[in-house]
Design a protein around this motif. Structure first.
Motif, short mmCIF file in Angstrom:
data_model
loop_
_atom_site.label_atom_id
_atom_site.label_comp_id
_atom_site.label_asym_id
_atom_site.label_seq_id
_atom_site.Cartn_x
_atom_site.Cartn_y
_atom_site.Cartn_z
N UNK A 1 -11.13 -7.59 74.86
CA UNK A 1 -10.62 -7.07 76.13
C UNK A 1 -9.10 -7.14 76.12
N UNK A 2 -8.47 -6.37 76.98
CA UNK A 2 -7.00 -6.33 77.04
C UNK A 2 -6.46 -6.68 78.41
N UNK A 3 -7.16 -6.32 79.48
CA UNK A 3 -6.70 -6.65 80.82
C UNK A 3 -6.59 -8.16 80.97
N UNK A 4 -5.46 -8.63 81.44
CA UNK A 4 -5.20 -10.06 81.53
C UNK A 4 -4.37 -10.58 80.38
N UNK B 1 -8.43 2.05 85.60
CA UNK B 1 -9.30 0.88 85.61
C UNK B 1 -8.91 -0.07 84.48
N UNK B 2 -9.04 -1.38 84.68
CA UNK B 2 -8.72 -2.33 83.61
C UNK B 2 -9.47 -1.99 82.32
N UNK B 3 -8.80 -2.17 81.20
CA UNK B 3 -9.38 -1.92 79.88
C UNK B 3 -9.72 -0.44 79.64
N UNK B 4 -9.09 0.44 80.38
CA UNK B 4 -9.25 1.88 80.17
C UNK B 4 -7.90 2.47 79.80
N UNK B 5 -7.88 3.30 78.75
CA UNK B 5 -6.63 3.87 78.27
C UNK B 5 -6.29 5.19 78.93
N UNK B 6 -5.16 5.74 78.55
CA UNK B 6 -4.65 6.96 79.17
C UNK B 6 -5.53 8.18 78.91
N UNK C 1 -6.61 1.26 74.43
CA UNK C 1 -5.65 0.26 74.90
C UNK C 1 -5.94 -1.12 74.33
N UNK C 2 -5.30 -1.43 73.23
CA UNK C 2 -5.57 -2.68 72.51
C UNK C 2 -4.29 -3.50 72.43
N UNK C 3 -4.40 -4.80 72.61
CA UNK C 3 -3.25 -5.71 72.51
C UNK C 3 -3.41 -6.60 71.29
N UNK C 4 -2.33 -7.27 70.85
CA UNK C 4 -2.43 -8.13 69.67
C UNK C 4 -2.84 -9.56 70.00
N UNK C 5 -3.69 -9.74 71.02
CA UNK C 5 -4.12 -11.08 71.40
C UNK C 5 -5.63 -11.22 71.27
N UNK C 6 -6.06 -12.24 70.54
CA UNK C 6 -7.48 -12.55 70.47
C UNK C 6 -7.95 -13.12 71.80
N UNK D 1 -12.05 3.15 76.18
CA UNK D 1 -11.94 1.74 76.55
C UNK D 1 -11.42 0.86 75.41
N UNK D 2 -10.97 -0.31 75.78
CA UNK D 2 -10.66 -1.35 74.80
C UNK D 2 -11.93 -1.66 74.01
N UNK D 3 -11.85 -1.87 72.69
CA UNK D 3 -13.06 -2.25 71.94
C UNK D 3 -13.68 -3.51 72.54
N UNK D 4 -14.98 -3.50 72.68
CA UNK D 4 -15.69 -4.63 73.28
C UNK D 4 -17.03 -4.80 72.58
#
Length: 567
Positions: A114-117, A134-139, A167-172, A143-146
């Motif tokens: 997830x990416x939101x947060x 919506x959170x975890x939804x890209x432009x 929408x992916x971030x570099x945080x596990x 969605x963010x991979x889940x």
């Protein structure tokens, strides 16, 4: 209504940005509740079905995102995943299947679902793009991979399956950082749901893009210090950004006021007092609102394009670390002062990792792109005027710079054996990431992403390893063909098959034109990196067997007394 108009042109764009990581923003560094349970019990990474081969890739070796969105934004979280599926006894599969992506455990043993947060992007998305995503939804709606598979769509124009704007971030999920998160791509029969094949693919992402070296309050040099003084915001993520806006306001005092109507029509409620006032008033600034960018077609208000403005403006800036002008430097560390790279390896892979005998790096960013003034040249179309493969790979040569020393511009050649396609993605351009070749496969499908050509990072290499058993360019015929073809010149780039059959037949082909062998085997016929053996192998020859270790550069002298000699 204005916000809807702004979103329409953004969603019609294809983001082409790339970069690297390091520094959480207000919402960075992990935290938050995981809305998506980690995947479990899914299909194995390489199921036993042998009738298909799945290749998938990220279009750029590193996608960049801002580490904080409260002040301004250059890049949203936006990653691109492409895939192609081939029957081993046939051609590319373009229908009758469902191809999905989902999060999977990375090479660090952690997972990113997830990416939101983990970023404050969704807090400010409406100000940038005119809609509350919506959170975890890209432009583009992906969605963010889940733990829940999300579908790719088939793009008939390019002949690939795609999911753009992930929408992916570099945080596990545990808060640790990983710039090379993995997704599992799975191809299923659309009717039965049967898994045909799957593969793990890296979606690199970085938030290391940073300007604080010069724009942070009390930087080592005060060249960039605003006349009104440093902002000295206690939040280091906001501090250098506010310093930049203050400096921009001082140099372009009427930038907003002069464009107020145009900005209002697009739904940007910017303060006529300036950009710093806008941000401090709670409205973050989108740089592309005014500065045109080919990464977002249709943006900008007719002023200098963003890439030209940034690179030209900073070309004569002195690097506080070494006292050199940025334009005078000739290594990637200068680029990494702002672009990702100091922590994340933005430029990596076969070219980025190549070394000279003394251990120094053989190629730098400038080797392909030229110095900073060349990148900022107003005649240059950012993201389109880029180096191509043939600028270095031509006429049996492997240049270490795409720049022609005689002209200072991209080298122009007539040899097309290793050339990118013409007029992609638009007339007059020739980009690697949009080019295709053997069997309709995209160049990146076999060679890897731009800036991360195989072999690269261990996460990059997983795809080629799963297809052919070892890292490197996907080059083993049996990986994609149920029956390895017998051909002298119909392989990739007009090359021959590698087999005992070719050992028997190559003499008849070479006898008529040994010159054609020089492209790969070298002008002296003693081998070159392009004739290197991908994996150890043994061939049956006239007087027994001949074995080659992995990496051996095959040439005529291995078995003959030169190209015209006897055994």
């Amino acid at each position: 209504m204005r916000g809807k108009w702004r979103l329409l042109w953004l969603l019609s764009a294809v983001l082409l940005f790339a970069c690297n990581p390091e520094a959480p923003g207000d919402g960075g560094g992990g935290g938050g509740n995981n809305p998506n349970p980690p995947p479990g019990g899914g299909p194995p990474d390489n199921p036993p079905q042998q009738g298909y081969v799945l290749t998938a890739w990220n279009d750029l070796g590193m996608h960049c995102m801002d580490s904080d969105y409260a002040v301004f934004s250059i890049l949203p979280p936006y990653n691109n995943l492409h895939a192609q599926l081939k029957r081993k006894n046939g051609s590319l599969v373009t229908s009758g299947v469902v191809i999905t992506y989902e999060a999977t455990t990375g090479t660090d043993g952690q997972i990113n679902t997830y990416s939101a947060g983990k970023t404050n992007f969704w807090d400010h998305a409406a100000a940038f793009f005119g809609v509350a995503l919506p959170p975890d939804t890209g432009l583009k709606g992906h969605p963010t991979p889940s733990g829940r598979p999300a579908e790719l769509e088939f793009n008939a124009a390019w002949g690939w399956w795609e999911a753009e704007g992930i929408p992916l971030t570099p945080y596990n999920d545990d808060g640790s950082k990983n710039f090379y998160p993995l997704v599992k791509v799975v191809a299923r029969d659309a009717s039965s749901g049967e898994v045909l094949v799957s593969a793990n693919v890296v979606l690199p992402v970085s938030d290391e893009m940073d300007c604080r070296l010069c724009h942070g309050s009390d930087a080592r040099r005060d060249d960039a210090k605003p006349k009104g003084g440093w902002v000295r915001d206690p939040n280091p993520e906001k501090d250098y950004r506010l310093n930049i806006l203050r400096l921009h306001d001082e140099k372009h005092a009427d930038a907003v006021r002069d464009r107020q109507d145009a900005l209002d029509n697009l739904g940007y409620a910017y303060d006529p007092a300036g950009l710093e006032a806008t941000a401090r008033g709670g409205t973050p600034v989108l740089c592309a609102a005014c500065h045109q960018s080919n990464a977002l077609p249709g943006v900008g208000l007719g002023i200098k394009p963003f890439t030209n403005a940034i690179h030209k403006k900073h070309a004569d800036v002195v690097d506080p670390r070494n006292g050199m002008k940025l334009n005078d430097a000739n290594n990637r560390e200068t680029c990494y002062a702002c672009h990702p790279g100091a922590v994340t390896a933005c430029l990596r892979g076969a070219m980025g990792d190549a070394k000279n005998p003394d251990g120094s790096q053989k190629m730098q960013c400038q080797s392909c792109h030229g110095p900073m003034k060349a990148v900022g040249d107003e005649a240059r179309e950012g993201w389109l005027d880029e180096p191509n493969c043939q600028a270095c790979h031509h006429d049996g040569l492997r240049e270490t710079s795409a720049i022609d020393p005689a002209t200072g511009r991209l080298r122009q050649v007539s040899d097309t054996r290793f050339a990118t396609n013409g007029n992609v993605p638009a007339s007059g351009y020739s980009l690697y990431r949009f080019s295709k070749g053997h069997g309709g496969l995209q160049c990146e499908a076999c060679h890897g992403a731009t800036h991360a050509v195989y072999p690269a990072h261990e996460a990059d290499n997983l795809l080629s390893q799963s297809i052919q058993g070892h890292a490197g360019t996907v080059a083993e015929c049996a990986s994609c063909h149920a029956e390895p073809p017998r051909t002298a010149d119909e392989g990739p780039h007009g090359m021959h098959a590698v087999s005992d059959w070719w050992v028997d037949e190559h003499g008849d082909v070479a006898e008529h034109d040994t010159g054609r062998c020089q492209s790969c085997h070298g002008r002296d016929y003693r081998g070159s990196p392009l004739s290197a053996v991908w994996s150890a192998r043994t061939f049956q020859v006239e007087h027994g067997t001949k074995s080659f270790d992995r990496g051996h550069q095959v040439g005529c002298y291995d078995c003959h007394d030169g190209p015209g000699g006897d055994d």
